[in-house]
Design an enzyme around this catalytic site. Structure first.
Site, mmCIF file in Angstrom:
data_model
loop_
_atom_site.group_PDB
_atom_site.id
_atom_site.type_symbol
_atom_site.label_atom_id
_atom_site.label_comp_id
_atom_site.label_asym_id
_atom_site.label_seq_id
_atom_site.Cartn_x
_atom_site.Cartn_y
_atom_site.Cartn_z
ATOM 1 N N GLY A 11 0.815 -1.217 0.000
ATOM 2 C CA GLY A 11 0.000 0.000 0.000
ATOM 3 C C GLY A 11 0.843 1.260 0.000
ATOM 4 N N VAL A 16 -0.739 5.959 4.476
ATOM 5 C CA VAL A 16 0.170 5.393 5.474
ATOM 6 C C VAL A 16 1.428 4.839 4.810
ATOM 7 C CG1 VAL A 16 0.449 3.546 7.167
ATOM 8 C CG2 VAL A 16 -1.633 4.904 7.141
ATOM 9 N N GLY A 17 1.241 4.072 3.732
ATOM 10 C CA GLY A 17 2.383 3.466 3.053
ATOM 11 C C GLY A 17 3.359 4.526 2.549
ATOM 12 N N SER A 108 -7.043 -0.327 13.582
ATOM 13 C CA SER A 108 -7.683 0.982 13.540
ATOM 14 C C SER A 108 -8.411 1.179 14.855
ATOM 15 C CB SER A 108 -8.672 0.982 12.377
ATOM 16 O OG SER A 108 -9.711 1.888 12.615
ATOM 17 N N SER A 109 -8.666 2.426 15.215
ATOM 18 C CA SER A 109 -9.341 2.652 16.499
ATOM 19 C C SER A 109 -10.783 2.133 16.483
ATOM 20 C CB SER A 109 -9.311 4.132 16.865
ATOM 21 O OG SER A 109 -9.881 4.900 15.851
ATOM 22 N N CYS A 110 -11.342 1.906 15.281
ATOM 23 C CA CYS A 110 -12.751 1.467 15.237
ATOM 24 C C CYS A 110 -12.924 -0.014 15.540
ATOM 25 C CB CYS A 110 -13.378 1.819 13.897
ATOM 26 S SG CYS A 110 -12.778 0.801 12.583
ATOM 27 N N TYR A 137 -15.655 -3.914 8.583
ATOM 28 C CA TYR A 137 -14.243 -3.505 8.543
ATOM 29 C C TYR A 137 -13.560 -3.878 9.862
ATOM 30 C CZ TYR A 137 -10.259 -0.280 8.471
ATOM 31 O OH TYR A 137 -9.002 0.270 8.525
ATOM 32 N N LYS A 141 -10.355 -6.350 10.635
ATOM 33 C CA LYS A 141 -9.122 -5.859 11.274
ATOM 34 C C LYS A 141 -8.824 -6.628 12.564
ATOM 35 C CE LYS A 141 -7.401 -2.760 8.568
ATOM 36 N NZ LYS A 141 -6.034 -2.900 8.065
ATOM 37 N N PRO A 164 -3.741 2.700 14.885
ATOM 38 C CA PRO A 164 -3.674 4.161 14.752
ATOM 39 C C PRO A 164 -5.048 4.779 14.968
ATOM 40 C CG PRO A 164 -3.008 3.039 12.709
ATOM 41 C CD PRO A 164 -3.675 2.030 13.593
ATOM 42 N N ASN A 166 -7.587 8.201 14.067
ATOM 43 C CA ASN A 166 -7.897 8.803 12.755
ATOM 44 C C ASN A 166 -6.676 9.532 12.217
ATOM 45 O OD1 ASN A 166 -10.880 8.369 12.620
ATOM 46 N ND2 ASN A 166 -10.755 9.519 14.531
ATOM 47 N N HIS A 180 -12.841 10.330 5.129
ATOM 48 C CA HIS A 180 -13.052 10.595 6.552
ATOM 49 C C HIS A 180 -13.314 12.089 6.739
ATOM 50 C CE1 HIS A 180 -12.280 6.805 8.606
ATOM 51 N NE2 HIS A 180 -11.520 6.516 7.582
HETATM 52 P P1 GDP Z 1 -15.749 7.604 11.952
HETATM 53 O O1 GDP Z 1 -14.685 8.229 12.807
HETATM 54 O O2 GDP Z 1 -15.536 6.157 11.682
HETATM 55 O O3 GDP Z 1 -17.127 7.893 12.486
HETATM 56 O O4 GDP Z 1 -15.645 8.234 10.485
HETATM 57 P P2 GDP Z 1 -15.665 9.700 9.822
HETATM 58 O O5 GDP Z 1 -14.312 10.312 9.902
HETATM 59 O O6 GDP Z 1 -16.227 9.503 8.460
HETATM 60 O O7 GDP Z 1 -16.705 10.571 10.649
HETATM 61 C C1 GDP Z 1 -16.410 11.131 11.895
HETATM 62 C C2 GDP Z 1 -17.515 12.096 12.321
HETATM 63 O O8 GDP Z 1 -17.458 13.264 11.494
HETATM 64 C C3 GDP Z 1 -18.945 11.542 12.172
HETATM 65 O O9 GDP Z 1 -19.705 12.012 13.278
HETATM 66 C C4 GDP Z 1 -19.419 12.203 10.880
HETATM 67 O O10 GDP Z 1 -20.830 12.322 10.810
HETATM 68 C C5 GDP Z 1 -18.764 13.577 11.018
HETATM 69 N N1 GDP Z 1 -18.662 14.360 9.780
HETATM 70 C C6 GDP Z 1 -19.023 15.665 9.644
HETATM 71 N N2 GDP Z 1 -18.888 16.078 8.399
HETATM 72 C C7 GDP Z 1 -18.392 15.019 7.681
HETATM 73 C C8 GDP Z 1 -18.046 14.843 6.309
HETATM 74 O O11 GDP Z 1 -18.156 15.744 5.478
HETATM 75 N N3 GDP Z 1 -17.556 13.630 5.950
HETATM 76 C C9 GDP Z 1 -17.401 12.611 6.869
HETATM 77 N N4 GDP Z 1 -16.893 11.441 6.456
HETATM 78 N N5 GDP Z 1 -17.754 12.745 8.166
HETATM 79 C C10 GDP Z 1 -18.248 13.931 8.576
#
Ligand code: GDP
Length: 324
Positions: A11, A16-17, A108-110, A137, A141, A164, A166, A180
């Site tokens: 990757g 990351v890669g 991942s933290s999730c 996912y 993981k 890691p 986010n 994200h």
């Molecule tokens: P998560 O950390 O796995 O929930 O993934 P995300 O990074 O996609 O989302 C994190 C938080 O940011 C969630 O509460 C989303 O609803 C919020 N968020 C706000 N605006 C956005 C956007 O434009 N894109 C994404 N992906 N998330 C958003």
């Protein structure tokens, strides 16, 4: 890890890669092995086995994964579980067969339970139900972490995992459907400013809390651990500090210089309300991140402008393999 060790990074075009390649090159490592998706299909078990048997790397960093934000995880549920399981089983078992003794896998933290206490300690893994939006996912993981542990227990391999938080930085995914939150808001703020609009649309309520780590800091932590011959099973990597999505949006607007207002789109999910890692174990090793959130967003924004001059962000940027 010797400077002339043969290090295979999967990757390497992903966020990351590519950060690992940058960090290893600046660290004086000379034998870095990479393959594009076209050259080596990581979903193809026979191809991966053959490649590893011939290349015989000393170390592998598994920075390849099917990744995405909340929407992508929730929509492409089958792709996320299937592809991640295949990539990691092919590489981890293939590494073992090829006699590769050291490997680093990225979780991942999730992967942690949705409602676990915060900050999240390593030992909370598998202590409760997962967040529904990214469960496929996360299950894949968790299987990767358990694979590493099992090869360590049964065969004495030094296969370790890191979790890691986010991440963001160069080579991030800016596709609004699959990205994200940080790259999504950076792009939206940049476009809103460039188009003279007056609102930044933020999904959900803006109240969830998230922790963000600049990807070069992650790469630095990983190389640091490999150089110390880290032999634990898995370790959180993050800053240990979180912000609300609303606060994140404000910081991004400040960096971009966008002066409009934040509008919340409550038709979109919030996901987990808080996600911040307990990084005390990592700190005990003596590693700390170098980049503040604001500095990191400034660096990422510079990368965005260089990568997508003018309003080129409107064109779709598809994620290459990377981890999250
Ligand atoms: P998560 O950390 O796995 O929930 O993934 P995300 O990074 O996609 O989302 C994190 C938080 O940011 C969630 O509460 C989303 O609803 C919020 N968020 C706000 N605006 C956005 C956007 O434009 N894109 C994404 N992906 N998330 C958003």
């Amino acid at each position: 890890m010797n400077k002339d060790a043969k290090i295979f990074i999967t990757g390497h075009r992903g966020m990351v890669g590519s950060a690992l390649v940058r960090r290893l090159e600046t660290g004086g490592y000379t034998d870095i092995l990479t393959r594009t998706r076209h050259e080596l299909d990581l979903l193809d078990q026979a191809a991966v086995r053959q490649f590893l048997a011939e290349a015989k790397p000393d170390y592998i960093f598994i920075a390849s994964a099917r990744v995405g934000g909340i929407h992508a995880n929730n929509t492409y549920r089958a792709d996320f579980i299937y592809q991640n399981l295949m990539i990691e089983t092919n590489l981890i078992h293939g590494a073992h067969l090829a006699g590769v003794h050291r490997l680093m896998f990225f979780g991942s933290s999730c992967i942690y339970p949705r409602d676990c206490p915060q900050p999240i300690k390593e030992e909370y893994l598998l202590t409760g139900p997962l967040e529904r939006t990214n469960e496929p996912y996360a299950v894949a993981k968790i299987a990767g972490i358990k694979l590493c542990e099992a090869y360590k227990q049964q065969y004495g391999r030094e296969y370790v995992s890191v979790m890691p938080t986010n991440l963001y930085g160069p080579n991030d995914n800016y596709d609004l459907e699959t990205s994200h939150v940080l790259p999504a808001l950076l792009r939206k703020a940049h476009e809103a400013k460039s188009l003279g609009e007056n609102a930044l649309v933020v999904w959900g309520t803006g109240k969830p809390r998230r922790e963000f780590l600049y990807v070069d800091d992650l790469a630095d932590a990983c190389v640091f651990l490999m150089e110390q011959d880290y032999t634990g099973s898995f370790l959180n990597i993050g800053t240990g500090q979180d912000v609300t999505i609303h606060e994140l949006a404000e910081t991004i607007m400040e960096v971009v210089g966008f002066k409009g207002e934040v509008v919340f789109d409550s038709s979109k999910p919030d996901g987990t309300m808080r996600k911040v890692l307990d990084v005390s174990k990592l700190k005990q090793f003596g590693w700390n991140p170098q980049t503040s959130l604001k500095q990191g967003i400034e660096l990422a924004y510079r990368d965005v402008i260089a990568t997508f001059p003018i309003l080129g962000l409107r064109q779709k940027h598809h994620p290459v393999e990377s981890t999250s």
